[in-house]
Write a protein that holds these residues in place. Structure first.
Motif, PDB file in Angstrom:
ATOM      1  N   LYS A 206       0.810  -1.216   0.000  1.00  0.00           N
ATOM      2  CA  LYS A 206       0.000   0.000   0.000  1.00  0.00           C
ATOM      3  C   LYS A 206       0.846   1.270   0.000  1.00  0.00           C
ATOM      4  CE  LYS A 206      -4.016  -2.059   2.302  1.00  0.00           C
ATOM      5  NZ  LYS A 206      -4.913  -1.995   3.479  1.00  0.00           N
ATOM      6  N   SER A 207       2.100   1.135   0.341  1.00  0.00           N
ATOM      7  CA  SER A 207       2.978   2.309   0.377  1.00  0.00           C
ATOM      8  C   SER A 207       3.241   2.825  -1.029  1.00  0.00           C
ATOM      9  CB  SER A 207       4.307   1.934   1.048  1.00  0.00           C
ATOM     10  OG  SER A 207       5.243   2.990   0.942  1.00  0.00           O
ATOM     11  N   LYS A 208       3.308   4.139  -1.191  1.00  0.00           N
ATOM     12  CA  LYS A 208       3.513   4.740  -2.509  1.00  0.00           C
ATOM     13  C   LYS A 208       4.870   4.378  -3.098  1.00  0.00           C
ATOM     14  CE  LYS A 208       0.433   8.695  -1.829  1.00  0.00           C
ATOM     15  NZ  LYS A 208       0.325  10.170  -1.793  1.00  0.00           N
ATOM     16  N   ASP A 209       5.884   4.322  -2.252  1.00  0.00           N
ATOM     17  CA  ASP A 209       7.231   4.020  -2.748  1.00  0.00           C
ATOM     18  C   ASP A 209       7.661   2.592  -2.456  1.00  0.00           C
ATOM     19  OD1 ASP A 209       7.487   4.214  -0.030  1.00  0.00           O
ATOM     20  OD2 ASP A 209       9.188   5.609  -0.046  1.00  0.00           O
TER      21      ASP A 209
ATOM     22  N   ALA B 137      12.326  -1.626   2.310  1.00  0.00           N
ATOM     23  CA  ALA B 137      11.503  -2.360   1.347  1.00  0.00           C
ATOM     24  C   ALA B 137      11.307  -3.785   1.843  1.00  0.00           C
ATOM     25  CB  ALA B 137      12.167  -2.351  -0.025  1.00  0.00           C
ATOM     26  N   LEU B 138      10.377  -4.506   1.210  1.00  0.00           N
ATOM     27  CA  LEU B 138      10.094  -5.877   1.634  1.00  0.00           C
ATOM     28  C   LEU B 138      11.334  -6.755   1.550  1.00  0.00           C
ATOM     29  CD1 LEU B 138       7.959  -7.926   2.554  1.00  0.00           C
ATOM     30  CD2 LEU B 138       7.442  -8.346   0.145  1.00  0.00           C
ATOM     31  N   LEU B 139      12.176  -6.517   0.545  1.00  0.00           N
ATOM     32  CA  LEU B 139      13.391  -7.314   0.407  1.00  0.00           C
ATOM     33  C   LEU B 139      14.328  -7.172   1.597  1.00  0.00           C
ATOM     34  CD1 LEU B 139      14.291  -6.913  -3.366  1.00  0.00           C
ATOM     35  CD2 LEU B 139      13.740  -9.031  -2.183  1.00  0.00           C
ATOM     36  N   ASP B 140      14.281  -6.013   2.261  1.00  0.00           N
ATOM     37  CA  ASP B 140      15.142  -5.811   3.422  1.00  0.00           C
ATOM     38  C   ASP B 140      14.766  -6.753   4.567  1.00  0.00           C
ATOM     39  OD1 ASP B 140      16.716  -3.653   2.375  1.00  0.00           O
ATOM     40  OD2 ASP B 140      14.987  -2.353   2.625  1.00  0.00           O
TER      41      ASP B 140
ATOM     42  N   ASN C 172       9.766  -1.077 -24.123  1.00  0.00           N
ATOM     43  CA  ASN C 172       8.992  -0.833 -22.899  1.00  0.00           C
ATOM     44  C   ASN C 172       9.647  -1.508 -21.698  1.00  0.00           C
ATOM     45  OD1 ASN C 172       6.395  -0.073 -21.427  1.00  0.00           O
ATOM     46  ND2 ASN C 172       6.379  -2.285 -21.193  1.00  0.00           N
ATOM     47  N   ASP C 173      10.034  -2.771 -21.848  1.00  0.00           N
ATOM     48  CA  ASP C 173      10.679  -3.489 -20.746  1.00  0.00           C
ATOM     49  C   ASP C 173      12.020  -2.865 -20.383  1.00  0.00           C
ATOM     50  OD1 ASP C 173       8.571  -5.204 -20.591  1.00  0.00           O
ATOM     51  OD2 ASP C 173       9.557  -6.890 -21.576  1.00  0.00           O
ATOM     52  N   LEU C 174      12.769  -2.435 -21.399  1.00  0.00           N
ATOM     53  CA  LEU C 174      14.088  -1.857 -21.157  1.00  0.00           C
ATOM     54  C   LEU C 174      13.993  -0.569 -20.347  1.00  0.00           C
ATOM     55  CD1 LEU C 174      17.145  -1.871 -21.721  1.00  0.00           C
ATOM     56  CD2 LEU C 174      16.676  -0.581 -23.811  1.00  0.00           C
ATOM     57  N   ILE C 175      13.096   0.335 -20.757  1.00  0.00           N
ATOM     58  CA  ILE C 175      12.968   1.619 -20.055  1.00  0.00           C
ATOM     59  C   ILE C 175      12.382   1.414 -18.667  1.00  0.00           C
ATOM     60  CG2 ILE C 175      11.886   3.895 -20.123  1.00  0.00           C
ATOM     61  CD1 ILE C 175      12.001   3.753 -23.147  1.00  0.00           C
ATOM     62  N   ARG C 176      11.386   0.538 -18.546  1.00  0.00           N
ATOM     63  CA  ARG C 176      10.817   0.263 -17.224  1.00  0.00           C
ATOM     64  C   ARG C 176      11.869  -0.334 -16.291  1.00  0.00           C
ATOM     65  NH1 ARG C 176       5.158   0.088 -16.592  1.00  0.00           N
ATOM     66  NH2 ARG C 176       5.464  -1.311 -14.816  1.00  0.00           N
ATOM     67  N   GLY C 177      12.691  -1.237 -16.842  1.00  0.00           N
ATOM     68  CA  GLY C 177      13.739  -1.847 -16.024  1.00  0.00           C
ATOM     69  C   GLY C 177      14.752  -0.839 -15.532  1.00  0.00           C
ATOM     70  N   ARG C 178      15.083   0.139 -16.372  1.00  0.00           N
ATOM     71  CA  ARG C 178      16.051   1.167 -15.985  1.00  0.00           C
ATOM     72  C   ARG C 178      15.472   2.112 -14.940  1.00  0.00           C
ATOM     73  NH1 ARG C 178      21.401   0.718 -18.108  1.00  0.00           N
ATOM     74  NH2 ARG C 178      21.235  -0.643 -19.919  1.00  0.00           N
ATOM     75  N   ALA C 179      14.169   2.394 -15.053  1.00  0.00           N
ATOM     76  CA  ALA C 179      13.544   3.363 -14.153  1.00  0.00           C
ATOM     77  C   ALA C 179      12.996   2.732 -12.880  1.00  0.00           C
ATOM     78  CB  ALA C 179      12.412   4.078 -14.886  1.00  0.00           C
ATOM     79  N   MET C 180      13.024   1.422 -12.786  1.00  0.00           N
ATOM     80  CA  MET C 180      12.412   0.718 -11.656  1.00  0.00           C
ATOM     81  C   MET C 180      13.349   0.656 -10.460  1.00  0.00           C
ATOM     82  SD  MET C 180      10.756  -3.115 -11.730  1.00  0.00           S
ATOM     83  CE  MET C 180       9.632  -2.639 -13.052  1.00  0.00           C
ATOM     84  N   ASP C 181      12.785   0.829  -9.274  1.00  0.00           N
ATOM     85  CA  ASP C 181      13.541   0.660  -8.045  1.00  0.00           C
ATOM     86  C   ASP C 181      13.853  -0.825  -7.884  1.00  0.00           C
ATOM     87  OD1 ASP C 181      14.355   0.263  -5.364  1.00  0.00           O
ATOM     88  OD2 ASP C 181      13.257   2.038  -4.704  1.00  0.00           O
ATOM     89  N   PRO C 182      15.129  -1.213  -7.864  1.00  0.00           N
ATOM     90  CA  PRO C 182      15.461  -2.650  -7.827  1.00  0.00           C
ATOM     91  C   PRO C 182      15.009  -3.361  -6.561  1.00  0.00           C
ATOM     92  CG  PRO C 182      17.418  -1.306  -7.480  1.00  0.00           C
ATOM     93  CD  PRO C 182      16.323  -0.363  -7.868  1.00  0.00           C
ATOM     94  N   GLU C 183      14.834  -2.647  -5.455  1.00  0.00           N
ATOM     95  CA  GLU C 183      14.447  -3.287  -4.202  1.00  0.00           C
ATOM     96  C   GLU C 183      12.936  -3.419  -4.057  1.00  0.00           C
ATOM     97  OE1 GLU C 183      16.230  -1.265  -0.952  1.00  0.00           O
ATOM     98  OE2 GLU C 183      18.221  -2.105  -1.314  1.00  0.00           O
ATOM     99  N   THR C 184      12.192  -2.413  -4.506  1.00  0.00           N
ATOM    100  CA  THR C 184      10.740  -2.447  -4.336  1.00  0.00           C
ATOM    101  C   THR C 184      10.017  -2.903  -5.588  1.00  0.00           C
ATOM    102  OG1 THR C 184      10.475  -0.136  -5.027  1.00  0.00           O
ATOM    103  CG2 THR C 184      10.891  -0.550  -2.686  1.00  0.00           C
ATOM    104  N   GLY C 185      10.697  -2.833  -6.746  1.00  0.00           N
ATOM    105  CA  GLY C 185      10.032  -3.185  -7.997  1.00  0.00           C
ATOM    106  C   GLY C 185       9.031  -2.136  -8.432  1.00  0.00           C
TER     107      GLY C 185
ATOM    108  N   GLU D 125      -1.070  -9.140  -8.427  1.00  0.00           N
ATOM    109  CA  GLU D 125       0.124  -9.921  -8.767  1.00  0.00           C
ATOM    110  C   GLU D 125       1.251  -9.594  -7.787  1.00  0.00           C
ATOM    111  OE1 GLU D 125       2.715 -10.954 -12.735  1.00  0.00           O
ATOM    112  OE2 GLU D 125       2.278  -8.858 -12.314  1.00  0.00           O
ATOM    113  N   GLY D 126       1.930 -10.607  -7.316  1.00  0.00           N
ATOM    114  CA  GLY D 126       3.030 -10.421  -6.378  1.00  0.00           C
ATOM    115  C   GLY D 126       2.601 -10.289  -4.943  1.00  0.00           C
ATOM    116  N   TYR D 127       1.310 -10.112  -4.681  1.00  0.00           N
ATOM    117  CA  TYR D 127       0.842  -9.986  -3.305  1.00  0.00           C
ATOM    118  C   TYR D 127       0.932 -11.345  -2.623  1.00  0.00           C
ATOM    119  CZ  TYR D 127      -2.206  -8.959   0.650  1.00  0.00           C
ATOM    120  OH  TYR D 127      -2.708  -8.795   1.920  1.00  0.00           O
TER     121      TYR D 127
END
Length: 697
Positions: free
Chosen positions: A268-271, A314-317, A431-444, A537-539
């Motif tokens: 539910k968190s924005k970030d 993040a959840l990964l932490d 689309n996948d390339l740009i999303r992957g570059r702009a995505m936060d690796p820890e939170t997705g 998805e992912g929940y």
């Protein structure tokens, strides 16, 4: 290869009580078990029973473990520790489990309280249906090592449950379950008191680690165990108080609830990150009473944040705290060997495979919905200057079928399939390339602006392929019906390409850009949020089903298709070869103005419903195929937190309950099961070889 073992002599009392009242009850319930379940049990037994005596098969401890241990387990419970349960299944105490014993044990595991019932039978040494003070004490001591922190069996807590007057008070099953539930707390209290030699209310960090290893080591990852002493840094004293020990034990005991709160709060968190306040607020929001204290929240964030309690996590932490089998990335690389850096050739092959993915997915989607595309009415002029060939989309389909047959619905499909491979490949890849570059690796997570940019750039890049493809497709489509009416000769795609030339193939490209950029921006953004926010998805590790993926992809195409219909109408008019008497358009703006003036604003949305009917299922099936094709061998593993809550329940419920029974016993002491080889059951004498095996063994 079968083998014959010697019999095991037992006490007369043990032999006569080989089937207790509870066991006999289990045997009777076996009769009522579904036939398919009995067949499954028989298959498991036959596959693992390697011991044969007088023609009958038996399970020894090793083969019994193979039969009942889960194949996939997210806990640190070793397979060897499942040998504890062999003592319960071996009701006759002869060192072997027969088919009858196995069916009784499997029936026992069907009980909703099988975990506590198995623990009860393990402590009920004489199979009397009750547990005495001596039984509880002897079984407890037989399963802990000499270096374990001592437990005072003469304490008031034990006396409240078992008493000592005349030794007459015993525990029934229900009383035993309550004792076991509170035993860990009493062990922790006694252990702290024992180690707090000067009685100042504090123990040293290494002593705290010793306590936790004994009562909860199987629930923690190695990384958390190594950092247990750092709990002392929460207070200036440099030592650990009883309150902190109890708080840590409460966190471990309620780990499933901790995980649910963390997953829901981060979702539910924005970030995609939370702090201690977010954790406590969400905890209070989902329960009637506060589940966790501020100290417990501090402990959770201390171990997840590796000492830094102030930053948002993040959840990964939290993975190393939630997952007992968690290992650091460098440990995983050491086990699996460090993968060499991808070579240039591997990069080229990977890119080529992405194009193949897009081609197959695009061709799949285009072929399924191509007949719908013939029903579009966008090129039909509704003024007196044009010919009214079709009344509506249904009339269009009927006339195509009557005049051209089924082949007419697939006219122009060849160029479509030839062009769709690079078109979809570049669209999906960009689309996948740009999303992957702009995505936060820890939170997705990715910001909305970047989602729109990624989709828009993907749509813009595809025009280099889509414009020539569609101008040829459109001209092939319209010439079929026109040829019937006017007696004209139908030309192939090669003739149209030669006629248009290179520049002509990009006629209407501005309108194509005006359509494809907003279409892809809307589509990919909507698709992503439908998967995450609607289908979740992912929940808790959820993966979308076939229908959910298709639904998300199909629904996302509806607004994208309809809102970009005006640009598609203009593009079609610019690309088609106008016949005599029809309006000619000079360019994008001129087309918009003349269509609006001559045919009205509604004409800009002509064919909109048909566009939805085509684009929605086309992109639905395209994205569905792409999602499945994307799981290529060298794909980088996504960082996910996989625990018992998210691991698919591949094991039978009976195996899960068997594992839960072990957890209850391991809460008594972490050495349960590890000392099983040295522990002789109080009612069983040592095995002595005999000259000839007998069936009565």
């Amino acid at each position: 290869m079968t083998r014959v073992i010697s019999t095991v002599h037992c006490d007369a009392d043990a032999a006569s009580s080989s089937l207790t009242g509870s066991a006999l009850k289990g045997v009777r319930s076996v009769v009522a078990a579904p036939e398919n379940e009995m067949k499954r049990w028989r298959r498991i037994f036959e596959a693992n029973a390697k011991v044969v005596i007088d023609g009958e098969k038996y399970l020894d401890p090793d083969s019994f473990v193979n039969a009942i241990a889960p194949k996939i387990d997210s806990t640190k419970i070793g397979r060897a520790q499942f040998a504890i349960l062999f003592r319960v299944a071996d009701s006759s105490k002869r060192g072997l489990v027969s088919w009858d014993d196995f069916t009784v044990f499997e029936t026992l595991l069907k009980r909703p309280d099988a975990d506590y019932w198995i623990a009860f039978q393990y402590f009920d040494v004489d199979s009397s249906g009750t547990i005495t003070y001596d039984e509880f004490k002897n079984v407890f001591l037989a399963n802990v090592g000499p270096s374990a922190i001592p437990f005072d069996f003469d304490c008031d807590w034990v006396k409240l449950y078992l008493g000592r007057k005349n030794g007459t008070h015993v525990l029934g099953y229900n009383e035993f379950t309550q004792l076991m539930k509170g035993l860990q707390g009493e062990r922790l209290r006694q252990a702290f008191k024992y180690l707090d030699k000067d009685q100042d209310g504090f123990i040293r960090p290494e002593e705290f680690k010793q306590i936790i290893l004994e009562i909860a080591g199987h629930k923690l990852s190695d990384a958390v165990i190594e950092r247990l002493p750092t709990l002392c840094t929460l207070t200036p004293s440099g030592r650990i108080s009883y309150s902190e020990v109890v708080a840590f034990q409460n966190v471990i005991r309620e780990m499933d609830m901790v995980e649910r709160i963390l997953r829901e709060a981060t979702a539910k968190s924005k970030d995609g990150r939370i702090d201690q306040s977010d954790f406590l607020n969400h905890s209070a929001a989902i329960s009637r009473y506060a589940l966790f204290t501020p100290m417990e929240a501090s402990i959770i964030f201390h171990f997840a944040g590796r000492g830094s309690r102030e930053k948002r996590l993040a959840l990964l932490d939290f993975a190393q705290l939630l997952d007992p089998q968690w290992r650091s990335p460098h440990e995983i690389l050491e086990v699996n060997e460090v993968r060499p850096k991808a070579s240039f050739l591997q990069g080229v092959l990977k890119s080529a495979y992405s194009f193949v993915q897009g081609g197959i997915a695009g061709a799949f989607g285009a072929t399924i919905v191509y007949p719908i595309d013939m029903g579009k009415m966008q090129n039909q002029r509704s003024t007196v200057v044009g010919q009214m060939l079709y009344k509506n989309s249904i009339d269009c389909a009927q006339k195509i079928f009557r005049n051209e047959g089924l082949v007419g619905f697939y006219r122009g499909l060849g160029p479509q399939l030839i062009g769709v491979a690079p078109e979809k490949a570049i669209k999906l890849t960009v689309n996948d390339l740009i999303r992957g570059r702009a995505m936060d690796p820890e939170t997705g997570r990715i910001k909305l602006g970047w989602e729109l940019i990624a989709g828009g750039m993907a749509g813009g890049c595809q025009v280099i392929f889509t414009n020539p493809l569609e101008i040829v497709k459109i001209r092939l489509q319209i010439q079929g019906e026109a040829a019937k009416l006017e007696g004209a000769v139908k030309n192939g795609a090669a003739h149209i390409v030669r006629q248009l030339g290179v520049l002509g193939l990009y006629k209407g490209a501005s309108a194509c850009l005006l359509r494809d950029i907003p279409f892809s921006a809307i589509y990919f953004t909507a698709y992503s949020h439908l998967k995450k926010d609607v289908f979740h998805e992912g929940y808790n590790g959820k993966q979308l089903s076939f229908l959910e993926t298709l639904g998300a992809a199909g629904i996302a195409g509806m607004p994208a298709a309809y809102l970009t219909t005006p640009a598609d109408v203009v593009k079609t008019r610019l690309q088609v070869e106008a016949r005599q008497g029809q309006t000619h358009y000079k360019g994008l703006t001129d087309a918009f103005v003349k269509i609006n003036k001559e045919e009205g604003f509604k004409a800009l949305f002509k064919g909109g419903p048909a566009r939805i009917l085509r684009s929605s299922p086309q992109f639905g099936f395209t994205l569905l195929a792409y999602e499945y094709l994307q799981k290529y061998p060298w794909q980088d593993n996504k960082l996910e937190v996989k625990t018992a809550l998210t691991t698919p329940k591949r094991d039978e419920m009976s195996q899960i309950r068997a594992r839960n029974a072990l957890k209850i016993l391991l809460d008594v002491h972490g050495d349960f099961g590890r000392r099983a080889a040295n522990f002789s059951h109080p009612l069983v004498k040592q095995a002595t070889p005999t000259t000839s095996p007998s069936k009565s063994a």
